[in-house]
Design an enzyme around this catalytic site. Structure first.
Site, PDB file in Angstrom:
ATOM      1  N   GLU A 266       0.758  -1.189  -0.196  1.00  0.00           N
ATOM      2  CA  GLU A 266       0.030   0.015   0.102  1.00  0.00           C
ATOM      3  C   GLU A 266       0.708   1.147  -0.255  1.00  0.00           C
ATOM      4  OE1 GLU A 266      -3.232  -0.234   3.096  1.00  0.00           O
ATOM      5  OE2 GLU A 266      -4.161  -1.787   1.776  1.00  0.00           O
TER       6      GLU A 266
ATOM      7  N   GLU B 231      -5.574  -8.747   0.318  1.00  0.00           N
ATOM      8  CA  GLU B 231      -6.309  -8.211   1.681  1.00  0.00           C
ATOM      9  C   GLU B 231      -7.718  -8.148   1.243  1.00  0.00           C
ATOM     10  OE1 GLU B 231      -4.837  -5.109   4.087  1.00  0.00           O
ATOM     11  OE2 GLU B 231      -2.872  -5.950   3.570  1.00  0.00           O
TER      12      GLU B 231
HETATM   13  C1  BGP Z   1      -4.557  -2.179   5.032  1.00  0.00           C
HETATM   14  C2  BGP Z   1      -3.126  -2.689   5.743  1.00  0.00           C
HETATM   15  C3  BGP Z   1      -3.501  -3.443   6.659  1.00  0.00           C
HETATM   16  C4  BGP Z   1      -4.618  -3.505   7.601  1.00  0.00           C
HETATM   17  C5  BGP Z   1      -5.962  -3.051   6.931  1.00  0.00           C
HETATM   18  C6  BGP Z   1      -6.937  -2.875   7.653  1.00  0.00           C
HETATM   19  O1  BGP Z   1      -4.505  -0.717   4.663  1.00  0.00           O
HETATM   20  O2  BGP Z   1      -2.358  -3.116   4.534  1.00  0.00           O
HETATM   21  O3  BGP Z   1      -2.139  -3.411   7.271  1.00  0.00           O
HETATM   22  O4  BGP Z   1      -4.425  -3.203   8.735  1.00  0.00           O
HETATM   23  O5  BGP Z   1      -6.006  -1.976   5.845  1.00  0.00           O
HETATM   24  O6  BGP Z   1      -6.810  -1.681   8.205  1.00  0.00           O
HETATM   25  P1  BGP Z   1      -7.137  -0.977   9.548  1.00  0.00           P
HETATM   26  O7  BGP Z   1      -5.963  -1.721  10.327  1.00  0.00           O
HETATM   27  O8  BGP Z   1      -6.824   0.461   9.734  1.00  0.00           O
HETATM   28  O9  BGP Z   1      -8.452  -1.415  10.097  1.00  0.00           O
END
Ligand code: BGP
Length: 452
Positions: free
Chosen positions: A163, A356
Site C-alpha cells: 500500500e 487483503e
Molecule cells: C490495510 C493494511 C493492513 C490492515 C488493513 C485494515 O490498509 O495493509 O495493514 O490493517 O488495511 O486497516 P485497519 O487496520 O486500519 O483497519
C-alpha cells in the site's frame, strides 16, 4: 473454472494475511530495532499484540488445520536490520523467519512474502527522512538483496511494498513531517517516486536472481463510486481511482508514470527530483502480478471548494442502503466483482492476487466461542463474487483474506478485530477459532464449491 459453477481453478491459492508489526509483538526483543510503525502505533499493541513471535508453532499449526494453501506475511525490516543501515543482519531475526519458512514448508503452505509493510526502520527516517531521500532506494535494494539471498529458495511469491498509495495519502506512516500540509504533500510525492524506483529495481533484481519466483506490489484499491450519474460525479470518481490506485498499478504493470498523475503534480506546483535514467529503471522493473488489497467501495463527490489539491476537494458520502462497519467501511460484494472487472478492462488478463479483504468488528468470547456471523456472510458473499469474476475471465490467482488472526489495527488499536482466530489479549494471548474459521475451512476444502 467452467461457467459460473462456483468452483475455482484447481491451483487457486486460498490464503490469509497478516503483517509483521501488527501480529508479531516482540517489538524490541532479540535485537529488533524500532520501526516507524512501532513509534506511530504508540501503545502497547505493538509490544505484545498477537504475540505471534512467541506462538509461531501454534499459529502455523492453526493455519494447517484451516487448510491454508498460502500465507501472506511480511518480514520486519528492522528485525533484520535494526537501524536500517547495519552492515550485517541480526542473527536472531534471520532465524525467526527461517523457522517460519520451515514450518510453512512442513505443512505445504505457500509463503507470500511482503518485504515492507508500513514499517521502515526508524534509523533511516532519523538519518535522512526515509523515502523522501533517494538514499532510501539503495537501502531498500540492499535489504531486498539480502532477502533474496537468505530466503530466496523458499519463496515463489514476493510482494515488494504494501500500500504505497495509502502511505503517500497518510504520510505519517512514512514518518514525513513538514512545515505545512503543502510541504508534506510535496515530500510525500517525492517519497512516492522513490518507492516506485526502488520497487522497479527490486523487481528487476528478482527477475535476474530468482527465476523461479514472481514479484509484484500490493496496492490498495478502494473502488470509488460516483454520487450521481452526472458526468462531473463520474469524472470525480474516475479521477479518484486513477490517482489513488491506478497510477501505481500503471507504474508496476506498464513501467511508466501516467500523464494524469504528472498533471496532478503540475497543478499542485510540484516538480519531482529525478535522474536521467529513471525512466529506464521503471521500464526494466515490470511486475509479474498485481496484489490488490480490497475492502469496500466508497461513494464520493466533489465538494466544489475548488482547491488545487484534488484530494482536498472531495468528500465521502455514506450509502444508507449498505451495511457498514463501525469504522464506516461498506459491505459491498458486487463492488468487488465490479472492481475486478475494471482491472480486467484496464490490464487484460494480468494476474491478480487479492492480498487483503476482510470485515472488522468488536468482538468478545462467549463460552469460548465467537459467533462472527457478519464476517461469515462477508466472506461468503465476497468470495462468491470473485467466483463470478473468474467465470467472466478475470485472472484472479489467489485470495488472501485479512486477517488470519486478530491483530493490531493500523489506526484503531486492538478493539478492531479482523481475524478468523480470536486472541484473548488479556489472558496470555490465548487463541480461539471463530465461526469464520470453520466457514473458511469449508470453502478451502471444497475449492469454493460450498458457495454454489
Ligand atoms: C490495510 C493494511 C493492513 C490492515 C488493513 C485494515 O490498509 O495493509 O495493514 O490493517 O488495511 O486497516 P485497519 O487496520 O486500519 O483497519
Amino acid at each position: 473454472m467452467t461457467e459460473n459453477d462456483g468452483r475455482f481453478p484447481d491451483d487457486f491459492l486460498w490464503g490469509a494475511s497478516t503483517s509483521a508489526f501488527q501480529v508479531e509483538g516482540a517489538a524490541y526483543e532479540d535485537g529488533k530495532g524500532a520501526s516507524i510503525a512501532d513509534i506511530r502505533t504508540k501503545n502497547e499493541a505493538v509490544l505484545v499484540s498477537t504475540d505471534h513471535y512467541h506462538h509461531l508453532e501454534e499459529d502455523v499449526q492453526l493455519m494447517h488445520e484451516l487448510g491454508l494453501k498460502s500465507y501472506r506475511f511480511s518480514i520486519s525490516w528492522s528485525r533484520l536490520f535494526p537501524s536500517g543501515s547495519d552492515k550485517t543482519a541480526n542473527p536472531l531475526g534471520i532465524n525467526f523467519y527461517h523457522r517460519l519458512f520451515d514450518l510453512l514448508k512442513q505443512y505445504n503452505i505457500e509463503p507470500i512474502v511482503t518485504m515492507y509493510h508500513f514499517d521502515m526502520p526508524m534509523g533511516l527516517i532519523n538519518d535522512y527522512e526515509g523515502w523522501v531521500s533517494r538514499k532510501a532506494v539503495d537501502a531498500f535494494v540492499r535489504y531486498a538483496t539480502f532477502l533474496f539471498e537468505e530466503y530466496g529458495p523458499q519463496v515463489r511469491y514476493w510482494l515488494t511494498i504494501n500500500e504505497q498509495n495509502v502511505m503517500v495519502f497518510s504520510p505519517d506512516i512514512l514518518g514525513i513531517q513538514g512545515e505545512n500540509s503543502r510541504d508534506i504533500f510535496a515530500k510525500a510525492q517525492q517519497a512516492n517516486y522513490h518507492m516506485s524506483l526502488a520497487q522497479a529495481k527490486v523487481i528487476e533484481l528478482c527477475h535476474k536472481t530468482q527465476p523461479h519466483a514472481q514479484i509484484g506490489p500490493a496496492i490498495s484499491y478502494i473502488t470509488a463510486l460516483p454520487a450521481s450519474m452526472k458526468s462531473q460525479d463520474l469524472m470525480t470518481a474516475k479521477q479518484m481511482e486513477d490517482l489513488f490506485s491506478f497510477s501505481l498499478m500503471d507504474v508496476a504493470i506498464k513501467g511508466e508514470i501516467s500523464p494524469y498523475y504528472n498533471n496532478m503534480l503540475k497543478s499542485n506546483g510540484i516538480v519531482l527530483e529525478t535522474e536521467p535514467y529513471d525512466k529506464k529503471i521503471l521500464k526494466a522493473g515490470i511486475a509479474d502480478f498485481i496484489g490488490v488489497n480490497w475492502y469496500c467501495t466508497t461513494v464520493i463527490r466533489e465538494k466544489g471548494t475548488h482547491k488545487e489539491n484534488f484530494f482536498e476537494n472531495i468528500e465521502k458520502i455514506t450509502d444508507p442502503d449498505l451495511l457498514h462497519t463501525e469504522w464506516d467501511w461498506s459491505y459491498d460484494p458486487v463492488g468487488l466483482r465490479y472492481a475486478l472487472q475494471q482491472l480486467q478492462d484496464r490490464y487484460p488478463n494480468f494476474p491478480i492476487m487479492i492480498t487483503e479483504c476482510g470485515w472488522s468488528q468488536r468482538e468478545s468470547l462467549t463460552n469460548g466461542k465467537v459467533r462472527d456471523t457478519n464476517r461469515v456472510a462477508f466472506f461468503k458473499d465476497h468470495i462468491y463474487q470473485i467466483g463470478k469474476a473468474i467465470a467472466d475471465g478475470v485472472n484472479v490467482i489467489s485470495f488472501n483474506l485479512w486477517s488470519f488472526i486478530d491483530l493490531t489495527s493500523v489506526n484503531d488499536g486492538l478493539e478492531k478485530r479482523y481475524g478468523l482466530v480470536y486472541v484473548d489479549w488479556k489472558n496470555g494471548s490465548k487463541r480461539y477459532k471463530k465461526d469464520s474459521f470453520y466457514f473458511y475451512q469449508q470453502v478451502i476444502a471444497t475449492n469454493g464449491g460450498i458457495l454454489k
